[in-house]
Design an enzyme around this catalytic site. Structure first.
Site, PDB file in Angstrom:
ATOM      1  N   ALA A 133       0.870  -1.190   0.000  1.00 19.36           N
ATOM      2  CA  ALA A 133       0.000   0.000   0.000  1.00 19.36           C
ATOM      3  C   ALA A 133       0.899   1.229   0.000  1.00 19.36           C
ATOM      4  CB  ALA A 133      -0.913  -0.012   1.230  1.00 19.36           C
TER       5      ALA A 133
ATOM      6  N   HIS B 213     -24.549  16.592  26.777  1.00 19.37           N
ATOM      7  CA  HIS B 213     -23.658  15.940  27.739  1.00 19.37           C
ATOM      8  C   HIS B 213     -24.210  14.552  28.077  1.00 19.37           C
ATOM      9  CE1 HIS B 213     -20.878  15.436  31.054  1.00 19.37           C
ATOM     10  NE2 HIS B 213     -21.900  15.023  31.805  1.00 19.37           N
TER      11      HIS B 213
HETATM   12  P1  NAD Z   1      -0.384   6.708   1.090  1.00 20.61           P
HETATM   13  O1  NAD Z   1       0.201   7.695   0.160  1.00 20.61           O
HETATM   14  O2  NAD Z   1      -1.348   7.145   2.119  1.00 20.61           O
HETATM   15  O3  NAD Z   1       0.803   5.949   1.862  1.00 20.61           O
HETATM   16  C1  NAD Z   1       1.815   5.258   1.185  1.00 20.61           C
HETATM   17  C2  NAD Z   1       2.982   5.056   2.141  1.00 20.61           C
HETATM   18  O4  NAD Z   1       3.891   4.129   1.555  1.00 20.61           O
HETATM   19  C3  NAD Z   1       3.759   6.336   2.412  1.00 20.61           C
HETATM   20  O5  NAD Z   1       3.872   6.528   3.804  1.00 20.61           O
HETATM   21  C4  NAD Z   1       5.120   6.069   1.752  1.00 20.61           C
HETATM   22  O6  NAD Z   1       6.195   6.700   2.414  1.00 20.61           O
HETATM   23  C5  NAD Z   1       5.221   4.560   1.843  1.00 20.61           C
HETATM   24  N1  NAD Z   1       6.124   3.926   0.859  1.00 20.61           N
HETATM   25  C6  NAD Z   1       6.275   4.226  -0.460  1.00 20.61           C
HETATM   26  N2  NAD Z   1       7.159   3.381  -1.045  1.00 20.61           N
HETATM   27  C7  NAD Z   1       7.577   2.517  -0.081  1.00 20.61           C
HETATM   28  C8  NAD Z   1       8.483   1.407  -0.068  1.00 20.61           C
HETATM   29  N3  NAD Z   1       9.144   0.999  -1.156  1.00 20.61           N
HETATM   30  N4  NAD Z   1       8.678   0.739   1.096  1.00 20.61           N
HETATM   31  C9  NAD Z   1       8.037   1.136   2.234  1.00 20.61           C
HETATM   32  N5  NAD Z   1       7.173   2.192   2.265  1.00 20.61           N
HETATM   33  C10 NAD Z   1       6.930   2.860   1.128  1.00 20.61           C
HETATM   34  O7  NAD Z   1      -1.017   5.577   0.130  1.00 20.61           O
HETATM   35  P2  NAD Z   1      -2.030   4.387   0.427  1.00 20.61           P
HETATM   36  O8  NAD Z   1      -2.022   4.017   1.863  1.00 20.61           O
HETATM   37  O9  NAD Z   1      -1.709   3.357  -0.606  1.00 20.61           O
HETATM   38  O10 NAD Z   1      -3.435   5.027   0.090  1.00 20.61           O
HETATM   39  C11 NAD Z   1      -3.676   5.575  -1.210  1.00 20.61           C
HETATM   40  C12 NAD Z   1      -4.690   6.664  -1.140  1.00 20.61           C
HETATM   41  O11 NAD Z   1      -5.984   6.104  -0.904  1.00 20.61           O
HETATM   42  C13 NAD Z   1      -4.486   7.647   0.001  1.00 20.61           C
HETATM   43  O12 NAD Z   1      -3.579   8.656  -0.353  1.00 20.61           O
HETATM   44  C14 NAD Z   1      -5.845   8.188   0.209  1.00 20.61           C
HETATM   45  O13 NAD Z   1      -6.033   9.254  -0.687  1.00 20.61           O
HETATM   46  C15 NAD Z   1      -6.762   7.039  -0.180  1.00 20.61           C
HETATM   47  N6  NAD Z   1      -7.316   6.392   1.048  1.00 20.61           N
HETATM   48  C16 NAD Z   1      -8.042   7.147   1.903  1.00 20.61           C
HETATM   49  C17 NAD Z   1      -8.554   6.577   3.052  1.00 20.61           C
HETATM   50  C18 NAD Z   1      -9.358   7.428   3.986  1.00 20.61           C
HETATM   51  O14 NAD Z   1      -9.800   8.484   3.573  1.00 20.61           O
HETATM   52  N7  NAD Z   1      -9.579   7.019   5.231  1.00 20.61           N
HETATM   53  C19 NAD Z   1      -8.317   5.247   3.351  1.00 20.61           C
HETATM   54  C20 NAD Z   1      -7.558   4.505   2.461  1.00 20.61           C
HETATM   55  C21 NAD Z   1      -7.066   5.089   1.292  1.00 20.61           C
END
Ligand code: NAD
Ligand code: FAD
Length: 474
Positions: free
Chosen positions: A275, A450
């Site tokens: 992810a 409350h």
């Molecule tokens: P994200 O951008 O939130 O997080 C990706 C993470 O992976 C980052 O912290 C990055 O530093 C890390 N990373 C990148 N390459 C790496 C590697 N080679 N090894 C280790 N770590 C690495 O992306 P996501 O979690 O895939 O989610 C994608 C998008 O989906 C989010 O940006 C968001 O917009 C959406 N989303 C939203 C929600 C919500 O609103 N609650 C929930 C899930 C997803």
């Protein structure tokens, strides 16, 4: 039956029926436009089928098991087991209910629905290829188009998604068993939400994150609460390590990571969830044919009315850029539809909330204290910690806080950072405050029921004025 190549005309062609596309279509139809919405997979898009809804269903269900297991403190003793296959079936029912609801809402509003893949064939023409061999295609002439093709997970080199060993979030949300050992690459939104799900379901979860904290975009004291809770569930974090490759020795997987200084580490796992972000889908609709350009990171640049570089083509949702959040896509869809209908409408990104459905949840809107200072405000901050909130204690959920940021001069609320149970719900009040330009006094003088968690929002606003009753003023 083979469908021949017929041509129909429409005022608005919407491509993609996720939250951006179906909202644009419904709103445009409400404004008396003739609307055709084309979807190649499932109504509701990523959000309803493989994203927001399935993830929140599993978050709630595994949390129920976890809360029951942890209930001894409150005098409740239980030993629940998680049947992942049943849980996933229940999740599928929730998804079906909502996706069929979207279909009904579209039809009820007079939207013409077409199943298939839409591709532009010219400035004002597109072709829809119906799914399946021999299903044929049809041509559509349109006056305006709304591109709402969404996003897909980024595939890390060396970690091709196979649905078996290397999982995307879509695979992980459809697993019918709980992996004994799950390695999660990326501690972003998806990594943190699903690490929590699987830890509560019984997996031993290890997280590898390239940067030096979980949810790197958020303030350190916000993410600390969530990381600590995850650690107490048994999640092991490894920061500053990038996932490099994996091997299968027949007895399980070994994932190799590398730190910036070249240190190599190895982790054993049964499955790997990758992810590491999502990328826009711009290769399914032949954008060249209509002349729509892509920009930075492949997103389609748009102005404040969701219009692309072509006047008659709009782009909404994930394909149009960050933040890739369903509600951002929905508001862009409404704006695009209203602008196409000739109404005055524009996006106001200042009050764009975001929530992470971790344990506890995170909810943020507007500016942090540092951001407010950076753009020239003289920020004043108020905080209420949940351990002083009666409702939080009665829920046995008293870790976290509500922080409100305002401008010292006019006391206008500029933003809020909340880490609390139901932070995603508490956020609505703060979002309204930012959106309508409410002052600290407006929030602090509003009578809150409350005992509720929302009293912490009132107290944080009062605290910024030195008038909090239930916490010591700064
Ligand atoms: P994200 O951008 O939130 O997080 C990706 C993470 O992976 C980052 O912290 C990055 O530093 C890390 N990373 C990148 N390459 C790496 C590697 N080679 N090894 C280790 N770590 C690495 O992306 P996501 O979690 O895939 O989610 C994608 C998008 O989906 C989010 O940006 C968001 O917009 C959406 N989303 C939203 C929600 C919500 O609103 N609650 C929930 C899930 C997803
Ligand atoms: P999508 O929902 O991706 O829909 C695009 C649609 O277009 C798809 O159905 C696709 O099949 C279709 N399509 C593509 N090309 C064509 C074509 N040429 N012809 C016809 N159809 C086409 N956001 C939140 O706000 N809150 C959350 O809690 C949340 N949780 C998430 C959890 C996960 C695991 C994931 C992956 C995402 C989550 N998101 C969340 C993000 C949210 O899902 C997206 O922001 C949202 O779905 C974007 O909507 P969209 O309409 O732009 O695109």
């Amino acid at each position: 039956m083979v469908v021949g190549d017929v041509t129909t005309g429409t005022d608005v062609l919407v491509i993609g029926a996720g939250p951006g596309g179906y909202v644009a279509a419904i709103r445009a139809a409400q404004l008396d436009l003739d609307v055709t919405l084309v979807e190649r997979d499932a109504y509701g898009g990523t959000c309803l089928n493989h994203g927001c809804i399935p993830s929140k269903a599993l978050i709630s269900a595994t949390d129920l098991a976890h809360r029951a297991r942890e209930g001894a403190e409150m005098g409740v003793h239980a030993d629940p087991t998680v049947d992942m296959a049943e849980m996933v079936d229940w999740k599928a029912e929730v998804v079906d209910h909502l996706t069929s609801g979207v279909e009904k809402l579209c039809k009820g509003n007079g939207v013409n629905l077409i199943e298939g893949t839409a591709e532009f064939t010219g400035e004002y023409t597109a072709r829809v290829a119906h799914g399946g061999e021999g299903q044929g295609s049809e041509s559509i002439e349109f006056e305006h188009a709304v591109l709402a093709t969404g996003s897909r997970p980024v595939e890390l080199p060396g970690f091709a998604f196979d649905g078996e060993n290397v999982l995307s979030s879509r695979h992980a949300l459809a697993l019918d068993d709980v992996p004994d050992r799950l390695l999660v690459v990326g501690a972003g939104y998806i990594g943190m939400e699903l690490a929590t799900v699987f830890a509560k379901a019984g997996s031993a979860v290890t997280v590898v994150e390239a940067l030096d904290s979980a949810l790197p975009g958020y303030e350190e004291d916000v993410t600390r609460v969530v990381r600590r809770r995850a650690e107490s569930l048994g999640v092991e974090f490894n920061f500053g390590e990038a996932a490099e490759d994996w091997t299968d020795d027949g007895d399980g997987l070994t994932v190799r990571t590398e730190s910036e200084d070249g240190t190599v580490a190895e982790y054993a796992a049964d499955r790997v969830l990758v992810a590491v972000g999502r990328e826009p889908v711009t290769d399914t609709a032949a954008l060249d044919a209509v002349g729509v350009e892509t920009g930075e990171n492949g997103f389609v640049p748009t102005d404040e009315t969701a219009r692309t570089n072509r006047d008659h083509v709009f782009a909404v949702g994930d394909v149009a850029g960050e933040p890739m959040l369903a509600h951002k896509g929905m508001v862009e869809g409404e704006v695009a539809a209203e602008v196409i209908a000739g109404e005055p409408a524009a996006l106001d990104q200042q009050a764009m909330p975001a929530a992470v459905f971790t344990d506890p949840e995170i909810g943020t809107v507007g500016l942090t204290e540092a951001e407010a200072a950076e753009v020239g405000f003289d920020p004043v901050v108020g905080e209420m910690r949940l351990r002083g909130n009666g409702r939080a204690l009665t829920l046995a959920e008293s870790e976290g806080f509500v922080r409100v940021v305002a401008d010292a001069d006019g006391e206008f609320v500029l933003g809020a950072q909340i880490v609390a149970p139901e932070a995603s719900e508490l956020l609505a009040e703060a979002t309204l405050a930012v959106e309508m330009g409410a002052t600290l006094e407006d929030v602090a003088a509003t009578v809150h029921t409350h005992p509720t968690l929302s009293e912490a929002v009132k107290e944080a606003a009062a605290n910024a004025r030195g008038e909090a009753i239930h916490t010591l003023n700064r």
